[in-house]
Design a protein around this motif. Structure first.
Motif, PDB file in Angstrom:
ATOM      1  N   ALA A   1     117.338 105.194  65.808  1.00 36.14           N
ATOM      2  CA  ALA A   1     117.174 103.778  65.434  1.00 36.14           C
ATOM      3  C   ALA A   1     117.179 103.635  63.916  1.00 36.14           C
ATOM      4  O   ALA A   1     116.390 104.269  63.224  1.00 36.14           O
TER       5      ALA A   1
ATOM      6  N   LYS B   1     112.428  99.416  75.857  1.00 29.46           N
ATOM      7  CA  LYS B   1     111.802 100.252  74.821  1.00 29.46           C
ATOM      8  C   LYS B   1     110.339  99.850  74.696  1.00 29.46           C
ATOM      9  O   LYS B   1     110.006  98.667  74.557  1.00 29.46           O
TER      10      LYS B   1
ATOM     11  N   ASP C   1     113.804 106.273  71.238  1.00 30.04           N
ATOM     12  CA  ASP C   1     114.654 105.481  70.334  1.00 30.04           C
ATOM     13  C   ASP C   1     113.902 105.536  69.009  1.00 30.04           C
ATOM     14  O   ASP C   1     113.094 104.679  68.697  1.00 30.04           O
ATOM     15  N   MET C   2     114.142 106.593  68.267  1.00 28.52           N
ATOM     16  CA  MET C   2     113.257 106.942  67.160  1.00 28.52           C
ATOM     17  C   MET C   2     113.918 106.716  65.809  1.00 28.52           C
ATOM     18  O   MET C   2     115.096 107.034  65.628  1.00 28.52           O
ATOM     19  N   GLY C   3     113.142 106.185  64.894  1.00 29.09           N
ATOM     20  CA  GLY C   3     113.648 105.915  63.559  1.00 29.09           C
ATOM     21  C   GLY C   3     112.880 106.666  62.494  1.00 29.09           C
ATOM     22  O   GLY C   3     113.230 107.789  62.112  1.00 29.09           O
ATOM     23  N   ARG C   4     111.757 106.064  62.032  1.00 28.53           N
ATOM     24  CA  ARG C   4     111.043 106.597  60.864  1.00 28.53           C
ATOM     25  C   ARG C   4     110.605 108.043  61.013  1.00 28.53           C
ATOM     26  O   ARG C   4     110.632 108.810  60.052  1.00 28.53           O
TER      27      ARG C   4
ATOM     28  N   GLY D   1     109.416 105.424  67.907  1.00 29.31           N
ATOM     29  CA  GLY D   1     108.573 106.418  67.243  1.00 29.31           C
ATOM     30  C   GLY D   1     107.371 105.778  66.557  1.00 29.31           C
ATOM     31  O   GLY D   1     106.295 106.362  66.475  1.00 29.31           O
ATOM     32  N   GLY D   2     107.573 104.576  66.028  1.00 29.43           N
ATOM     33  CA  GLY D   2     106.505 103.925  65.272  1.00 29.43           C
ATOM     34  C   GLY D   2     106.383 104.508  63.881  1.00 29.43           C
ATOM     35  O   GLY D   2     107.282 105.225  63.401  1.00 29.43           O
TER      36      GLY D   2
ATOM     37  N   PHE E   1     114.826  93.082  59.393  1.00 25.95           N
ATOM     38  CA  PHE E   1     113.677  92.235  59.026  1.00 25.95           C
ATOM     39  C   PHE E   1     112.827  92.877  57.921  1.00 25.95           C
ATOM     40  O   PHE E   1     111.978  92.236  57.328  1.00 25.95           O
TER      41      PHE E   1
ATOM     42  N   GLN F   1     114.249  91.670  71.188  1.00 22.12           N
ATOM     43  CA  GLN F   1     112.835  91.981  71.275  1.00 22.12           C
ATOM     44  C   GLN F   1     112.085  90.882  72.030  1.00 22.12           C
ATOM     45  O   GLN F   1     112.393  89.714  71.828  1.00 22.12           O
TER      46      GLN F   1
ATOM     47  N   ASP G   1     117.818 100.228  62.619  1.00 21.73           N
ATOM     48  CA  ASP G   1     118.033  98.775  62.549  1.00 21.73           C
ATOM     49  C   ASP G   1     116.955  98.069  61.734  1.00 21.73           C
ATOM     50  O   ASP G   1     116.968  96.838  61.620  1.00 21.73           O
ATOM     51  N   HIS G   2     116.012  98.822  61.189  1.00 21.39           N
ATOM     52  CA  HIS G   2     114.815  98.239  60.557  1.00 21.39           C
ATOM     53  C   HIS G   2     115.129  97.198  59.480  1.00 21.39           C
ATOM     54  O   HIS G   2     114.367  96.276  59.255  1.00 21.39           O
TER      55      HIS G   2
ATOM     56  N   MET H   1     121.397 103.159  67.281  1.00 21.43           N
ATOM     57  CA  MET H   1     120.913 101.786  67.446  1.00 21.43           C
ATOM     58  C   MET H   1     120.867 101.124  66.076  1.00 21.43           C
ATOM     59  O   MET H   1     120.148 101.574  65.184  1.00 21.43           O
TER      60      MET H   1
ATOM     61  N   TYR I   1     106.230 101.480  73.321  1.00 25.49           N
ATOM     62  CA  TYR I   1     105.584 102.471  72.454  1.00 25.49           C
ATOM     63  C   TYR I   1     104.797 103.412  73.349  1.00 25.49           C
ATOM     64  O   TYR I   1     104.380 103.030  74.439  1.00 25.49           O
TER      65      TYR I   1
ATOM     66  N   ARG J   1     121.619  95.852  67.861  1.00 23.43           N
ATOM     67  CA  ARG J   1     120.511  94.914  67.622  1.00 23.43           C
ATOM     68  C   ARG J   1     121.092  93.499  67.556  1.00 23.43           C
ATOM     69  O   ARG J   1     121.884  93.201  66.671  1.00 23.43           O
TER      70      ARG J   1
HETATM   71  C1  5RP Z   1     112.473  97.646  64.989  1.00 25.85           C
HETATM   72  C2  5RP Z   1     112.903  98.521  66.082  1.00 25.85           C
HETATM   73  C3  5RP Z   1     113.094  99.929  65.716  1.00 25.85           C
HETATM   74  O1  5RP Z   1     114.361 100.304  66.123  1.00 25.85           O
HETATM   75  C4  5RP Z   1     112.048 100.744  66.397  1.00 25.85           C
HETATM   76  O2  5RP Z   1     110.812 100.372  65.941  1.00 25.85           O
HETATM   77  C5  5RP Z   1     112.319 102.250  66.302  1.00 25.85           C
HETATM   78  O3  5RP Z   1     112.070 102.711  65.101  1.00 25.85           O
HETATM   79  P1  5RP Z   1     110.728 103.490  64.741  1.00 25.85           P
HETATM   80  O4  5RP Z   1     110.809 104.793  65.486  1.00 25.85           O
HETATM   81  O5  5RP Z   1     110.816 103.648  63.258  1.00 25.85           O
HETATM   82  O6  5RP Z   1     109.552 102.687  65.203  1.00 25.85           O
HETATM   83  O7  5RP Z   1     113.097  98.141  67.206  1.00 25.85           O
HETATM   84  O8  5RP Z   1     112.094  96.456  65.463  1.00 25.85           O
END
Ligand code: 5RP
Length: 308
Positions: free
Chosen positions: A55, A203, A251-254, A226-227, A61, A141, A57-58, A86, A205, A107
């Protein structure tokens, strides 16, 4: 004109061998049409039934958050290790090489920022554009219990209907507003609402105490975000627990792109998701890959110095 000479008539009809109708491997998707199944089958690996989505897409926003300042430099090298990308259509068109053979989850919501009310989103991509971009799925979302709950659910309904018209699945993201508690009650409600409205996967948490109930009561696959950035072992443990309790992927980003070595981290996450690798072993893998990367970079610096 078709060649009509020397046509060989069929003779091997496999009499006695029943045609096999294999069950489709994605939860809740057995009755979907071919295009939907094909797209979901590109997202969820047919062997493990799982997925590692990257992910990034941050920015839609949050602006250029840490690790995403230059997506061409930080994200493109990770793409080969992801099952799915993503992102927004802006990132897709400007950064992602069109030659990449990876499914994209687009997104499709936007319209707010970190400076305003997060739940106040609108649908920000027309289905025609999603088709033009050849995406594997679309996403928006929902904010259950937030100020704009109804609007965000209406966005999801609209997106699902548009995607259904073209065989494009929808992933619903359960967005957590600032005042909301990340607990079983919230995620049971949010994920189930999304699935009942027709989302093809959801998706969520991960949280301790009750996550397995969320996976069990949701009739379509759950993947976890991932958060915020955690120490690597904690992030790998979270992924392990989520998979162990029924999630179909991440679906991991940070936790990937903000790691010391994002390339090593995504490979460690893959090992957890697709091979059920235990967190400590996955951390060893991460550290080995990180050390190799450091050695390689030292060698490159030394070579560059010698050339000067
Ligand atoms: C933002 C999202 C991000 O794609 C999602 O939060 C995943 O990224 P992270 O792992 O950094 O939380 O949906 O709204």
């Amino acid at each position: 004109m078709a060649d009509k000479d020397n046509i060989k008539e069929g003779k091997d009809f496999g009499i006695g061998i029943p045609q096999e109708n294999k069950p489709f491997h994605v939860k809740g998707a057995g009755a979907l049409d071919w295009g939907m199944q094909n797209r979901l089958g590109r997202i969820f690996n047919p062997e493990s039934g799982r997925t590692v989505m990257l992910a990034f897409d941050h920015g839609y926003f949050q602006g250029p958050t840490s690790g995403l300042e230059r997506m061409d430099l930080t994200i493109v090298p990770l793409m080969q290790h992801a099952d799915v990308l993503m992102c927004t259509r802006g990132a897709l068109r400007s950064i992602v090489p069109a030659s990449i053979n990876k499914p994209v989850v687009l997104r499709c919501s936007g319209g707010q920022s970190i400076l305003s009310e997060l739940s106040n989103e609108t649908i920000a991509v027309d289905i025609d554009d999603a088709i033009r971009l050849n995406v594997a799925a679309i996403t928006t979302q929902i904010y259950i219990g937030a100020e704009y709950e109804h609007k965000s659910i209406a966005n999801l309904i609209k997106l699902i209907d548009s995607g259904n018209g073209y065989g494009i699945p929808t992933m619903a993201v359960t967005g957590v507003g600032t005042d909301m508690k990340r607990d079983q009650r919230y995620f049971l409600l949010a994920t189930r609402i999304a699935a009942e409205l027709g989302a093809h996967y959801v998706k969520s948490y991960y949280f301790d105490k009750g996550f397995e109930n969320v996976c069990a009561s949701c009739p379509v696959p759950i993947v976890i975000a991932g958060g915020q950035k955690l120490p690597e072992l904690e992030a790998l443990t979270m992924a392990y627990k989520a998979i162990d309790q029924g999630a179909a992927g991440v679906d991991m980003g940070r936790n990937i792109f903000q790691a010391d070595s994002p390339v090593a981290m995504i490979q460690a996450v893959r090992a957890v998701v697709h091979q059920n690798m235990r967190p400590k072993k996955a951390l060893d893998l991460y550290q080995t890959l990180l050390a190799e990367e450091k050695k390689k970079s030292k060698r490159q610096t030394a070579r560059a110095k010698r050339r000067k």
